[in-house]
Motif scaffolding. Structure first.
Motif: not given
Length: 407
Positions: A335-356
């Motif tokens: 997730c070092r750089d790739r975590w930013r890719q998840v920011l726009n994956e679901a517009d209705r959900i403010r808090r994005k959960h990321l499993l790494t």
């Protein structure tokens, strides 16, 4: 430096006569979690191979000094390789039997910089005989594009595992036969269909579940055990299919390179989906029903596909369903750089959960993630690799599953 510099570096230092050690820097390797190690961990078996002068037990703690250049930043140091061997000198029970690289200069070294946590690091040693002076050139990937370029050359570099690579055509380490691990399939255990057509990831995952049912284990431990098992299954099938062709030899260098590239691309494809498919199996085992309690690879908004939506795609696309009861889970091995890719994956959900599976981040990196609305989900077995100040803010997979059950 321009990006082309990495390409030039790979051409120069991934060639015959050199041995490459590649790993993702963990929080224990850098100073991210305060472990205060003298340098990145490299197994002593590899150090004995590239610095044979320290492979001896007749004297206490043999060492060797050599030049190490970090070309990516740049940084140049005289580094010490030392074999701590007092187990053979009066401390047979509690003594040390390990090798280390030291004298990196603390946080001033890019290798020990907490912000390097999660980065791919390549150590290129030239081949030497006993008595010759070793030398090493290092490249630390500075962003995801550089990591992609590296993995295109040597295959995936996954957290917690290392890659040893040589460019010698006769017997490259790419095809090195490992000792048989616990999930390694013997030839007569491999389904016949797998020998003629490499199985898709879903079938290998199902085999890992069969070999590692892990009844009674919490989801976090179950996930890590199965990932290790799946990797071993993959290797055994790859060995059964590819080794006969390797032993037969090749008519040309181009034929060898084509075969090697096929193997590397297959390894990258497996690494890219492994965690996602294993997570889906865990969710199902935890009695979450696909299509009712979660959706796998749904379309949230036009052109956007998160890995998982909770409770379902239908709920997400129902304007009357409360935003506060929606969750998404992105799955990324690193997730070092790739975590930013998840920011726009679901517009209705403010808090994005990321499993790494990444073994640590710096406090600065974590702060940036948190402020951007990303909640890290980390298997409990690797939470200790994170800084003490970060650990209380991480969520385990078991905890996340407990939360989505309430939706």
């Amino acid at each position: 430096m321009a990006l082309a510099d990495l390409t030039d570096w790979l051409d120069e230092f991934l060639k015959p006569g050199r041995i490459i050690f590649a790993k993702r820097l963990s929080g224990n390797d850098t100073l991210a979690n305060g472990s205060h190690q003298a340098g990145p961990y490299i197994p002593k078996e590899f150090l004995f191979r590239v610095i044979p002068a320290i492979n001896r037990t007749d004297i206490l703690n043999p060492d060797a000094w050599f030049d190490l250049a970090i070309d990516s930043h740049p940084d140049f140091r005289k580094v010490r390789a030392i074999y701590y061997n007092n187990r053979f000198h009066g401390k047979p029970k509690g003594g040390r039997n390990e090798a280390r690289l030291t004298n990196f200069g603390g946080a001033a070294s890019p290798l020990l910089d907490p912000d390097s946590t999660g980065a791919v690091a390549l150590f290129s040693f030239r081949r030497v005989e006993a008595g010759e002076q070793p030398g090493c050139h290092v490249w630390i990937a500075r962003h995801a594009t550089e990591e992609d370029l590296i993995e295109d050359r040597i295959g995936p570099v996954e957290p917690g595992r290392y890659v040893v690579w040589t460019a010698d055509v006769v017997q490259p380490d790419l095809f090195r036969v490992p000792e048989r691990p616990s999930c390694w399939l013997a030839d007569d255990e491999i389904p016949e269909g797998w020998k003629t057509s490499f199985p898709p990831g879903t079938e290998i995952v199902r085999k890992a579940v069969e070999l590692r049912p892990c009844d009674g284990l919490e989801p976090d431990a179950r996930l890590l055990r199965r990932l290790a098992c799946e990797y071993e299954i993959f290797q055994s099938v790859e060995h059964a299919i590819e080794l006969p062709a390797i032993l037969r030899g090749f008519e040309s260098l181009d034929a060898f390179l084509k075969r090697a590239q096929t193997i590397l691309q297959r390894r990258k494809a497996r690494a890219g989906r492994s965690l996602e498919l294993q997570t889906r199996e865990i969710l199902i085992e935890e009695r979450l029903i696909e299509g009712t309690h979660f959706s796998h690879q749904p379309e949230s908004d036009p052109g956007k596909r998160p890995d998982f939506l909770f409770p379902s795609q239908a709920a997400y696309q129902n304007p009357g369903f409360p935003d506060s009861r929606l969750r998404m889970l992105a799955v990324k091995t690193t997730c070092r750089d790739r975590w930013r890719q998840v920011l726009n994956e679901a517009d209705r959900i403010r808090r994005k959960h990321l499993l790494t599976l990444q073994e640590g981040v710096s406090e600065g990196q974590f702060r940036e993630m948190h402020e951007s609305g990303v909640q890290l989900v980390v298997p409990s077995g690797i939470i200790r690799a994170y800084p003490d100040a970060v650990q209380p803010h991480l969520q385990t997979l078991e905890s996340f599953i407990g939360d989505v059950r309430l939706l």
